[in-house]
Design a protein around this motif. Sequence first.
Motif, short mmCIF file in Angstrom:
data_model
loop_
_atom_site.label_atom_id
_atom_site.label_comp_id
_atom_site.label_asym_id
_atom_site.label_seq_id
_atom_site.Cartn_x
_atom_site.Cartn_y
_atom_site.Cartn_z
N LYS A 117 9.55 -1.92 5.02
CA LYS A 117 8.11 -1.75 5.17
C LYS A 117 7.55 -0.62 4.27
CE LYS A 117 6.17 1.19 7.95
NZ LYS A 117 5.62 1.82 8.96
N THR A 118 8.28 0.49 4.31
CA THR A 118 7.80 1.52 3.48
C THR A 118 7.37 1.38 2.15
OG1 THR A 118 8.73 3.22 5.03
CG2 THR A 118 8.15 4.03 2.71
N ALA A 119 8.58 0.72 1.60
CA ALA A 119 8.67 0.36 0.21
C ALA A 119 7.48 -0.77 -0.40
CB ALA A 119 10.06 -0.77 -0.36
N ASN A 120 7.27 -1.68 0.87
CA ASN A 120 6.03 -2.49 0.30
C ASN A 120 4.59 -1.80 0.63
OD1 ASN A 120 7.53 -5.13 -0.37
ND2 ASN A 120 7.61 -5.51 2.02
N VAL A 121 4.44 -1.00 1.63
CA VAL A 121 3.36 -0.26 1.62
C VAL A 121 2.99 0.73 0.21
CG1 VAL A 121 2.06 1.60 2.86
CG2 VAL A 121 3.21 -0.06 4.08
N VAL A 122 3.88 1.16 -0.09
CA VAL A 122 3.67 2.03 -1.30
C VAL A 122 3.41 1.06 -2.54
CG1 VAL A 122 5.14 3.52 -3.08
CG2 VAL A 122 5.24 3.87 -0.45
N LEU A 123 4.08 -0.14 -2.60
CA LEU A 123 4.00 -0.96 -3.74
C LEU A 123 2.38 -1.36 -3.59
CD1 LEU A 123 7.19 -2.79 -3.98
CD2 LEU A 123 6.48 -1.32 -5.54
N ALA A 124 1.90 -1.82 -2.45
CA ALA A 124 0.51 -2.24 -2.28
C ALA A 124 -0.56 -1.36 -2.50
CB ALA A 124 0.62 -3.27 -0.91
N VAL A 125 -0.10 -0.27 -1.78
CA VAL A 125 -1.21 0.74 -1.66
C VAL A 125 -1.19 1.45 -2.82
CG1 VAL A 125 -2.31 2.69 -0.21
CG2 VAL A 125 -1.36 0.77 0.85
N GLY A 126 0.10 2.17 -3.01
CA GLY A 126 0.00 2.99 -4.46
C GLY A 126 0.05 2.41 -5.77
N PHE A 127 0.51 1.37 -5.83
CA PHE A 127 0.58 0.74 -7.17
C PHE A 127 -0.36 -0.71 -7.34
CE2 PHE A 127 4.52 3.32 -6.85
CZ PHE A 127 4.17 4.28 -8.00
N LYS A 128 -0.74 -1.05 -6.08
CA LYS A 128 -1.71 -2.31 -6.42
C LYS A 128 -0.92 -3.34 -7.04
CE LYS A 128 -5.06 0.51 -5.30
NZ LYS A 128 -5.31 0.84 -3.77
N LYS A 129 0.33 -3.59 -6.33
CA LYS A 129 1.27 -4.53 -6.37
C LYS A 129 0.96 -5.75 -5.47
CE LYS A 129 4.10 -2.49 -10.01
NZ LYS A 129 5.67 -2.64 -10.38
N PRO A 130 1.42 -6.89 -5.42
CA PRO A 130 1.44 -8.01 -4.52
C PRO A 130 2.68 -7.41 -3.65
CG PRO A 130 1.25 -8.92 -6.66
CD PRO A 130 1.44 -7.61 -6.94
N ALA A 131 2.23 -7.30 -2.34
CA ALA A 131 3.49 -7.02 -1.39
C ALA A 131 2.79 -7.04 -0.05
CB ALA A 131 4.04 -5.74 -1.64
N ILE A 132 3.35 -7.63 1.00
CA ILE A 132 3.06 -7.49 2.46
C ILE A 132 4.03 -6.81 3.20
CG2 ILE A 132 3.96 -9.78 2.93
CD1 ILE A 132 1.22 -10.13 4.69
N ALA A 133 3.55 -5.81 3.87
CA ALA A 133 4.46 -4.98 4.85
C ALA A 133 4.45 -5.44 6.13
CB ALA A 133 3.98 -3.54 4.55
N VAL A 134 5.39 -5.56 6.79
CA VAL A 134 5.58 -6.03 8.13
C VAL A 134 5.81 -4.98 9.13
CG1 VAL A 134 6.47 -7.67 9.93
CG2 VAL A 134 6.06 -8.14 7.52
N ASP A 135 4.95 -4.13 9.93
CA ASP A 135 5.20 -3.36 10.76
C ASP A 135 4.93 -3.93 12.21
OD1 ASP A 135 2.57 -3.71 11.44
OD2 ASP A 135 2.18 -1.54 11.16
N THR A 136 5.23 -3.12 13.30
CA THR A 136 5.21 -3.82 14.55
C THR A 136 3.97 -4.60 15.00
OG1 THR A 136 4.26 -1.68 15.62
CG2 THR A 136 6.70 -2.07 15.54
N HIS A 137 2.73 -4.17 14.38
CA HIS A 137 1.58 -4.87 14.67
C HIS A 137 1.32 -5.92 14.22
CE1 HIS A 137 -0.19 -1.38 16.97
NE2 HIS A 137 -0.06 -0.51 15.83
N VAL A 138 1.68 -6.21 12.67
CA VAL A 138 1.68 -7.30 11.88
C VAL A 138 2.70 -8.26 12.33
CG1 VAL A 138 2.00 -8.40 9.36
CG2 VAL A 138 0.92 -5.93 9.98
N ASP A 139 4.07 -7.81 12.82
CA ASP A 139 4.97 -8.72 13.47
C ASP A 139 4.58 -9.30 14.65
OD1 ASP A 139 8.06 -9.56 13.34
OD2 ASP A 139 7.69 -8.76 15.58
N ARG A 140 3.76 -8.51 15.62
CA ARG A 140 3.19 -9.21 16.80
C ARG A 140 2.12 -10.04 16.57
NH1 ARG A 140 2.01 -4.80 18.83
NH2 ARG A 140 -0.28 -4.61 18.39
N VAL A 141 1.26 -9.74 15.57
CA VAL A 141 0.13 -10.73 15.44
C VAL A 141 0.37 -11.78 14.70
CG1 VAL A 141 -2.06 -10.95 14.04
CG2 VAL A 141 -1.65 -8.89 15.56
N ALA A 142 1.48 -11.93 13.77
CA ALA A 142 1.99 -12.98 13.08
C ALA A 142 2.61 -14.04 14.10
CB ALA A 142 2.93 -12.59 12.03
#
Length: 206
Positions: A117-142
């Motif tokens: 999750k942390t790696a994907n957030v850094v890739l998506a937010v910090g480097f604007k790379k395609p990545a989707i992070a799954v935390d407890t909220h995303v997991d529940r909603v999905a």
Amino acid sequence: MTPQEILDILEKEFPDADSELYFEDNFQLLIAVTLSAQATDVAVNKVTPALFKAYPDAFSMAKASVKDIESYIRTLGLYRNKARFLLETSQMLVSDYDGIVPDTYTDLIRLPGVGRKTANVVLAVGFKKPAIAVDTHVDRVAKRLGFANENDSVLEVEKKLMHIFEAKDWAKAHYLLLLFGRYHSTARNQSDAYVLLEALKEKHQL
């Protein structure tokens, strides 16, 4: 209701969907996301200003002691483990990456305390790379939206979301689903997620 329609509704509800963590660069983003494990963004944002003032980069944090770092993050859950991770991560950044946060998933997960999750957030937010992070909220909603099965692992949920949404929308989908789970389809709110979405659709006259 299609996945794209869901994103359209949530974009109206959260037009500025983005990280609610405070950070100024990729090092601070990495540290803040690491601290956010089993802690709210609000709690993390209370400790990071002083932490980043004392240790603005990997070089300065790498010279700290675990006790020094602990003193800044003591109000967070698992603060002892997190302090050790922050120190070891900073030391590895200095020794292996010249103090710069790497921009690949493989390199990021080498860092102590950095998971998927942390790696994907850094890739998506910090480097604007395609990545989707799954935390407890995303997991529940999905799972509530039927994008994934109830017993799916985080990795399985991530793969299914990557298949459902276009790569260009992965980072956006992460934050929109996260905010929907944080403020509407919460753990305590057992209402049908689609009923909640229909209410938002009506609210925004879509």
